[in-house]
Design an enzyme around this catalytic site. Structure first.
Site, short mmCIF file in Angstrom:
data_model
loop_
_atom_site.label_atom_id
_atom_site.label_comp_id
_atom_site.label_asym_id
_atom_site.label_seq_id
_atom_site.Cartn_x
_atom_site.Cartn_y
_atom_site.Cartn_z
N VAL A 109 -0.58 -5.96 4.71
CA VAL A 109 0.78 -6.06 4.19
C VAL A 109 1.11 -4.83 3.35
O VAL A 109 2.25 -4.36 3.34
CB VAL A 109 0.96 -7.36 3.38
CG1 VAL A 109 2.38 -7.44 2.80
CG2 VAL A 109 0.69 -8.58 4.25
N GLY A 110 0.10 -4.28 2.66
CA GLY A 110 0.31 -3.07 1.88
C GLY A 110 0.82 -1.92 2.73
O GLY A 110 1.67 -1.13 2.29
N CYS A 162 -10.02 -10.15 -4.41
CA CYS A 162 -10.22 -8.77 -3.92
C CYS A 162 -11.46 -8.14 -4.53
O CYS A 162 -11.99 -7.17 -3.99
CB CYS A 162 -8.98 -7.93 -4.21
SG CYS A 162 -8.42 -7.97 -5.91
N GLU A 175 -2.29 -2.43 -5.45
CA GLU A 175 -3.69 -2.85 -5.54
C GLU A 175 -3.96 -3.73 -4.33
O GLU A 175 -3.40 -4.82 -4.21
CB GLU A 175 -3.95 -3.62 -6.84
CG GLU A 175 -5.41 -3.97 -7.04
CD GLU A 175 -5.67 -4.67 -8.35
OE1 GLU A 175 -6.30 -5.75 -8.35
OE2 GLU A 175 -5.23 -4.16 -9.40
N GLY A 231 -1.87 -7.26 -2.86
CA GLY A 231 -2.08 -8.10 -1.68
C GLY A 231 -3.01 -7.42 -0.70
O GLY A 231 -3.78 -6.52 -1.06
N SER A 232 -2.93 -7.84 0.53
CA SER A 232 -3.83 -7.33 1.56
C SER A 232 -3.46 -5.91 1.98
O SER A 232 -2.32 -5.47 1.82
CB SER A 232 -3.79 -8.23 2.80
OG SER A 232 -2.53 -8.11 3.45
#
Length: 476
Positions: free
Chosen positions: A238-239, A290, A256, A234-235
């Protein structure tokens, strides 16, 4: 017979669908029409913990399943995908407003991922190391780490969720699959493919959560002692939250995250092909990938010619640009372009405008200096173009990013391109290719702000096992 819009995607825990309750469900909206395509049951923290406990119980037996059993299961899932490709395409298009080509590519690539994962299962082997102590033997076993929390995104809804879930299960782990609230039925189709293929109860459990409850439920899962590792795609924003949670509870993470892919076009490149694929890489799936091409770096001697070709190519890829999955994502991409406009950046093509609802015009911004587009992932159909004097300047500019997921180089000189590839700070570098490329047989993952760990094939399987050293010191 109930309508499709009244259907509720259930939770799947310990081999069964839990009863649905409309009072705790949420709508799944098709962004381009604003219609509710169906609803999804939102999990409570207690239900999420139940899923974790189910995975823990199933792990006791699944960890000992023969590699042939695991391989045959994954191959049956691949066959299910091939047989039900039309349904899988339909769900993706309904939930994420992607075009049919993107949805079909997801099905094809996910199927190839499954087959490669199955082929690699028997390659996960331990070693017998040399031991310095006389009359002593040592063994290093590869053992599944335990129940995995897989948190999957919506933008490559079928590919990315399939890869994580299948790799974990193939390695002998069990899974709590936290589906995206934007694509729960696509993700539920993955779970049902495993069920139809004969996955034992508890080996794969699925929950989804409405956005306002996501933080509470996710922390309940990460904190639960049953969960031994987290896979998150994800982004970067949020990561960071997931990373902080994992650190709080001392759980390892495979991540990732986002990217800011540079495409370097050298003075000996095939300019026509480079322009076409840079344009397509920037706008495919409305830039919501991404791996999207976000920065294009061209050598000055060919800059004028390439710029002309790029503008023409961008004007010709409207049909591939799709639409944003939500109004909020479209708004973010629009605001990044507005920032460039307000700071005086030059737009070579496109602009701050929509071609149709939630579908921005494909846009190229020339050499921005301080605007947000410089190193902020746009997740929209746009890219920036820069002009440099030589290879060294191209490498320096390409590496000047918080991200490190993927990059491309365009050159007819393989030695030159390979030398540059080794200097680029990215997890994968593709030479003379669209940026949106991955191979089921090769590793995939990021460096710097794009995450850590590797997926695909044997790399993905190794991500879900741990080494155990056992020594034997004779009969005693």
């Amino acid at each position: 017979m109930p309508s499709e819009s009244s259907y509720i995607v259930p939770l799947w825990i310990n081999g069964q669908a839990l009863p649905t309750d409309s009072s705790t469900s949420f709508p799944v909206i098709k962004s381009v029409s604003g219609d509710t395509v169906h609803n999804a049951q939102s999990a409570s923290a207690e239900q999420a913990i139940s899923a974790a406990e189910s995975a823990k119980a199933a792990f006791k037996t699944w960890k000992n399943a023969a590699h042939t059993v695991r391989r045959e299961l994954i191959l049956r899932v691949a066959a299910h995908y091939e047989k039900n490709a039309g349904t899988l395409v339909k769900y993706q298009m309904e939930e994420t407003s992607c075009d049919e080509a993107w949805a079909r590519m997801n099905v094809d690539l996910a199927t190839r991922y499954l087959k490669e994962i199955a082929a690699c299962i028997s390659s996960v082997t331990g070693v017998i190391p040399q031991i310095e102590k006389p009359n002593t033997m040592g063994f290093v076993f590869k053992e599944p780490i335990g129940p995995i929390l897989c948190i999957a995104p919506w933008n490559g809804a079928l590919i990315l969720a399939t890869r994580g879930v299948a790799s974990a299960i193939a390695a002998g782990c069990t899974v709590v699959f936290k589906a995206s609230e934007l694509s729960p039925r696509t993700h539920y189709a993955i779970t049902q493919a495993f069920v139809d293929a004969g996955v034992p109860p508890g080996v794969l459990n699925q929950i989804q959560v409405r956005r306002e409850d996501a933080g509470k439920v996710t922390e309940a899962l990460v904190a639960n002692e049953a969960i031994r590792k987290i896979e998150f795609i994800g982004s970067a924003a949020v990561g960071r939250i997931i990373g902080q949670l994992a650190a709080k509870y001392l759980k390892p993470v495979l991540m990732e995250l986002g990217g800011k892919c540079p495409a370097i076009v050298l003075d000996d490149a095939n300019l026509d092909e480079a322009a076409k694929l840079c344009a397509l890489g920037a706008v495919m799936n409305h830039g919501q990938i991404c791996f999207s091409t976000e920065r294009i770096i061209v050598h000055r001697p060919v800059a004028k010619k390439f710029q002309e070709l790029l503008v023409k190519a961008v004007e010709g890829v409207d049909s591939h640009s799709g639409a944003a999955v939500t109004e909020g994502i479209a708004k973010h991409a629009e605001e990044v372009l507005k920032d460039s406009q307000e700071k005086g950046d030059k737009f070579l093509v496109g602009g701050v405008d929509y071609r149709k609802p939630l579908s921005l015009k494909p846009t190229i911004v020339l050499e921005p200096k301080s605007s947000r587009i410089v190193d902020e992932e746009t997740f929209g159909p746009s890219a920036s173009l820069y002009i440099v004097e030589n290879d060294e300047a191209a490498i320096e500019l390409a590496n000047k990013s918080a991200y490190g997921l993927n990059a491309t180089i365009w050159s007819t000189n393989m030695e030159r391109a390979m030398r540059m590839a080794r200097e680029l700070e990215y997890g994968q570098v593709h030479i003379n290719s669209i940026s949106v490329y991955t191979s089921p047989t090769a590793s995939q993952g990021g460096v710097k702000g794009s995450g850590f760990g590797r997926q695909n094939a044997k790399w993905g399987l190794e991500a879900f096992v741990v080494d155990k050293f056992v020594s034997y010191h004779g009969k005693g």
